[in-house]
Write an enzyme that holds these catalytic residues in place. Structure first.
Site, PDB file in Angstrom:
ATOM      1  N   PRO A 250     -18.067  22.829  30.528  1.00 55.01           N
ATOM      2  CA  PRO A 250     -17.721  22.550  31.919  1.00 55.01           C
ATOM      3  C   PRO A 250     -16.343  21.904  32.034  1.00 55.01           C
ATOM      4  O   PRO A 250     -15.795  21.397  31.050  1.00 55.01           O
ATOM      5  CB  PRO A 250     -18.821  21.584  32.387  1.00 55.01           C
ATOM      6  CG  PRO A 250     -19.771  21.438  31.260  1.00 55.01           C
ATOM      7  CD  PRO A 250     -19.194  22.048  30.050  1.00 55.01           C
ATOM      8  N   THR A 253     -14.248  18.032  30.375  1.00 53.59           N
ATOM      9  CA  THR A 253     -14.910  17.510  29.177  1.00 53.59           C
ATOM     10  C   THR A 253     -13.951  17.342  28.000  1.00 53.59           C
ATOM     11  O   THR A 253     -14.392  17.073  26.882  1.00 53.59           O
ATOM     12  CB  THR A 253     -16.081  18.425  28.769  1.00 53.59           C
ATOM     13  OG1 THR A 253     -15.636  19.792  28.743  1.00 53.59           O
ATOM     14  CG2 THR A 253     -17.229  18.302  29.752  1.00 53.59           C
ATOM     15  N   LYS A 255     -11.471  19.629  26.785  1.00 54.29           N
ATOM     16  CA  LYS A 255     -11.146  20.801  25.973  1.00 54.29           C
ATOM     17  C   LYS A 255      -9.641  20.897  25.711  1.00 54.29           C
ATOM     18  O   LYS A 255      -9.213  21.125  24.584  1.00 54.29           O
ATOM     19  CB  LYS A 255     -11.648  22.073  26.676  1.00 54.29           C
ATOM     20  CG  LYS A 255     -13.150  22.114  26.877  1.00 54.29           C
ATOM     21  CD  LYS A 255     -13.622  23.445  27.412  1.00 54.29           C
ATOM     22  CE  LYS A 255     -13.109  23.741  28.801  1.00 54.29           C
ATOM     23  NZ  LYS A 255     -13.621  22.794  29.809  1.00 54.29           N
ATOM     24  N   THR A 256      -8.842  20.752  26.755  1.00 51.51           N
ATOM     25  CA  THR A 256      -7.396  20.889  26.595  1.00 51.51           C
ATOM     26  C   THR A 256      -6.798  19.698  25.861  1.00 51.51           C
ATOM     27  O   THR A 256      -5.952  19.858  24.976  1.00 51.51           O
ATOM     28  CB  THR A 256      -6.718  21.041  27.971  1.00 51.51           C
ATOM     29  OG1 THR A 256      -7.296  22.164  28.656  1.00 51.51           O
ATOM     30  CG2 THR A 256      -5.229  21.262  27.818  1.00 51.51           C
ATOM     31  N   SER A 575     -33.315  31.127  33.829  1.00 54.19           N
ATOM     32  CA  SER A 575     -33.980  29.855  33.530  1.00 54.19           C
ATOM     33  C   SER A 575     -35.036  29.451  34.548  1.00 54.19           C
ATOM     34  O   SER A 575     -35.831  28.553  34.281  1.00 54.19           O
ATOM     35  CB  SER A 575     -32.934  28.741  33.428  1.00 54.19           C
ATOM     36  OG  SER A 575     -32.045  28.996  32.369  1.00 54.19           O
ATOM     37  N   LYS A 618     -29.038  20.298  30.903  1.00 57.73           N
ATOM     38  CA  LYS A 618     -30.274  20.193  31.681  1.00 57.73           C
ATOM     39  C   LYS A 618     -30.949  18.837  31.470  1.00 57.73           C
ATOM     40  O   LYS A 618     -31.499  18.262  32.413  1.00 57.73           O
ATOM     41  CB  LYS A 618     -31.215  21.346  31.308  1.00 57.73           C
ATOM     42  CG  LYS A 618     -30.694  22.711  31.766  1.00 57.73           C
ATOM     43  CD  LYS A 618     -31.535  23.858  31.249  1.00 57.73           C
ATOM     44  CE  LYS A 618     -30.973  25.186  31.722  1.00 57.73           C
ATOM     45  NZ  LYS A 618     -31.707  26.346  31.187  1.00 57.73           N
TER      46      LYS A 618
END
Length: 676
Positions: A250, A253, A255-256, A575, A618
């Protein structure tokens, strides 16, 4: 006369430009195949009229070709502890990513210290002994063989880096050994040594794949230099190949930012490229030099700007690449990101192969399922999950708050955020798996504090101490009301756990029935998969009426309506199949569904629960919503056991194989229903 002088000055300027290019070409360390192209282009320019458009295009091309870093590398910092310290200092958590980088460095460290192994093949004992002595003295590992047959057996048993072989031998001569050894060990280099040196034998040796040809008596200085260069080439080839990582998760978080930290830890140069909305494949592969204004692709542009051929290149938002009549950029990435192909990457503008194998590519994506399968297979996917509240508090205290205090000129003014204040901001003003919105809210508090200092006032409470009361006073009314568990158990309403691009969420599935003509009505902006899940759930319930104590004719003269609120938001995925089925069972048995239980699972027509993805997100969604119990398929048991304690805290986790086994965990008994 004036025009003639201008023309003469222009010609002199053009000649000077060509002389400059020629000097640059001689000084450059271009590979031989590139140098040939450059020399041919320079000869063409010398024959062209400087006023021709092709002259300017050729000069620009030649200048670009020479300026590319064909042989410029930065040495990796292979100190594992140093790299770990950098990654730990810049990011909290993200252990799988850090472990993968340390594994990569460990492999490179072994490559750098691995001994270079040589096999000396000669039927003369004195020649074998002399070469063995000289090469061992240089620090190489050396084995010997008295003939080609013995050498071939050794090659089959051990992967040598280099073979030094005599040409004239009994049974299997040097050329035959060269041919057979290349089949057994394609990556082993061979140098042919002979006392019967002829042009024909030299040509034959090189044709069969020998890297060099030496005549006896061997010049030892030449041999040492040749073996040293082959060792360096082999080392660079082993160490150059970088992993192709894809950080998936998402937004917000890290990543970059961790890509930048990886480059910093390795001592490499870093470039960031956003591919969101990229539609023209020429943006990556470049334009052909058929018109004025043609340009290389963005990959080579960044490498040229950085000045080295082994940088860290971050390809951001790779899952948002477009596709139209101008081509398919994702298909170009198949070549760029394939370690087996990118050593020969050809940009249309440069038109000669450029080795990208030393470049460490890191892609980021929110949803990797959008990527074409062939592209996905070329990358190693590393999942970035959402953060728990405890992790967010630590990230805020260690990174976000110091950064915002610095940017808002509050550093040194003894401003302190309590953990309770950060927790209040997380719960009341953000609703995200990452920390991007959290940083914005902390920045907002810092700006208000800065204004208070400038105006001569101070914040509420103790000077410089920001607790939850002060944070709420400064930020105002809560803006992010989290979705929480229902207030009380209801008939026909169950709670589902789902995953989206923004992380984990809970949804409510509502089911009701009315007089009608056996219709299944589905609302809530549901996708195809969800509609099929609802149909499957209804069919399962109708076929198991006896086990569930439901009237077999319940669907006669009846419509069943299934609704998932927040209808403006499109929803799809497998789900929710189990959640829908339990909502129907609750409706038809009139047993209220517990409001503190969340369900996630894919349902089959026979009632089996199939595993789902997004487990961590979740679980975090269930924690945020205040649920006490979560129900997952048995197939997710290993994933659940691998979750950290923070992600499971406060939750009772139940794993089941059949949907009927979930009924006692989700629905209240008749006795409780009648008492209520």
């Amino acid at each position: 006369m004036v025009f003639f002088r201008k023309s003469q000055d222009s010609s002199e300027s053009q000649a000077t430009k060509l002389d400059t290019l020629r000097a640059a070409l001689e000084k450059s360390r271009l590979p031989e195949h590139v140098a040939r192209v450059a020399r041919r282009e320079l000869e063409l320019l010398e024959s062209l009229d400087p006023s021709a458009a092709e002259w300017g295009i050729g000069v620009t091309y030649l200048d670009y070709l020479i300026s590319l870093p064909w042989a410029e590398f930065t040495e990796d910092d292979l100190r594992l502890e140093h790299v770990r310290e950098v990654l730990e200092a810049d990011h909290y958590g993200l252990e799988p990513v850090k472990e993968r980088i340390l594994e990569y460095l460990a492999v490179r460290t072994l490559c750098s210290i691995q001994q270079f192994q040589i096999l000396v093949v000669d039927d003369e004992p004195i020649a074998r002994t002399n070469l063995e002595y000289v090469l061992r003295k240089e620090g190489y590992g050396v084995d010997t063989a008295a003939n080609g047959e013995e050498a071939l057996q050794r090659v089959k048993a051990y992967p040598y880096d280099l073979i030094l072989t005599d040409l004239k031998m009994e049974k299997i001569d040097g050329l035959q050994l060269l041919d057979l050894a290349r089949k057994e060990a394609p990556h082993t280099e061979t140098i042919v040594i002979t006392g019967y040196a002829t042009v024909h034998s030299a040509v034959e040796s090189l044709k069969k794949g020998a890297v060099h040809y030496l005549a006896k008596p061997v010049n030892l200085d030449e041999l040492r230099a040749l073996v040293r260069s082959l060792k360096e080439k082999k080392r660079h080839m082993q160490m150059a190949r970088g992993p192709v990582l894809c950080f998936s998760g998402p937004p917000g978080t890290g990543k970059t930012s961790i890509g930048r930290s990886i480059a910093k830890a390795l001592g490499r140069r870093f470039a960031h490229m956003s591919l969101a909305g990229l539609r023209d494949e020429a943006e990556l592969r470049g334009h052909r030099r058929t018109y004025v204004g043609a340009m290389p692709g963005r990959i080579l542009q960044e490498i040229r700007r950085l000045g080295v051929k082994n940088p860290v290149l971050m390809l951001d938002e790779i899952d948002k690449i477009g596709q139209d009549f101008r081509g398919d950029p994702a298909s170009v990435l198949l070549e760029i990101l394939d370690p087996e192909q990118n050593s020969q990457f050809v940009d249309h503008y440069v038109d000669v192969p450029f080795d990208l194998s030393g470049t460490m590519f890191i892609a980021t994506a929110n949803v990797v399922e959008r990527l074409p399968r062939p592209l996905l297979d070329r990358m190693e996917i590393i999942e970035f999950s959402g953060y728990t509240e405890k992790e967010k508090v630590q990230i805020a205290q260690r990174h976000l708050i110091p950064k915002q205090l610095q940017e808002n000129a509050l550093w040194g003014r003894h401003v302190h955020f309590t953990d309770q204040a950060v927790l209040a901001v997380i719960r009341d003003y953000t609703r995200e798996p990452g920390v991007r919105q959290l940083e914005r809210e902390i920045a907002s508090i810092c700006r208000k504090l800065a204004r208070a200092y400038v105006q001569g006032g101070r914040a509420l409470g103790e000077p410089g101490r920001i607790d939850e009361v002060v944070a709420r006073e400064l930020l105002g009314l809560p803006r992010a009301m989290p979705v929480t568990a229902a207030a009380r158990p209801r008939v026909g309403m169950t709670t589902g756990l789902v995953w989206s691009e923004a992380g984990g969420e809970i949804i409510f599935v509502e089911a009701t029935r009315m007089k009608g003509s056996q219709q299944l009505i589905l609302t809530g902006s549901l996708g195809t998969v969800l509609k099929e899940s609802a149909q499957t759930a209804l069919s399962f319930v109708r076929s198991h009426c006896q086990e569930l104590s439901i009237d077999p004719d319940f669907f006669k003269d009846t419509d069943v309506h299934i609704h998932i609120p927040a209808g403006a938001i499109p929803k799809d995925g497998p789900s929710a199949g189990a959640t829908i089925c339990l909502a129907l069972i609750s409706l038809l048995t009139q047993r209220p569904a517990r409001n503190d239980v969340g369900i996630s699972g894919e349902l089959t027509l026979s009632g089996r629960l199939l595993p789902v993805s997004g487990i961590r997100e979740k679980l975090l969604a269930a924690q945020r919503a205040g649920l006490h119990t979560v129900v997952f398929p048995e197939g997710n048991k290993a994933d659940l056991l691998a979750m950290p304690e923070d992600a499971r805290e406060g939750l009772e986790i139940v794993t089941l194989e059949e949907i009927l086994d979930a009924v006692p965990h989700v629905l209240l008994s008749e006795a409780k229903h009648s008492a209520g």
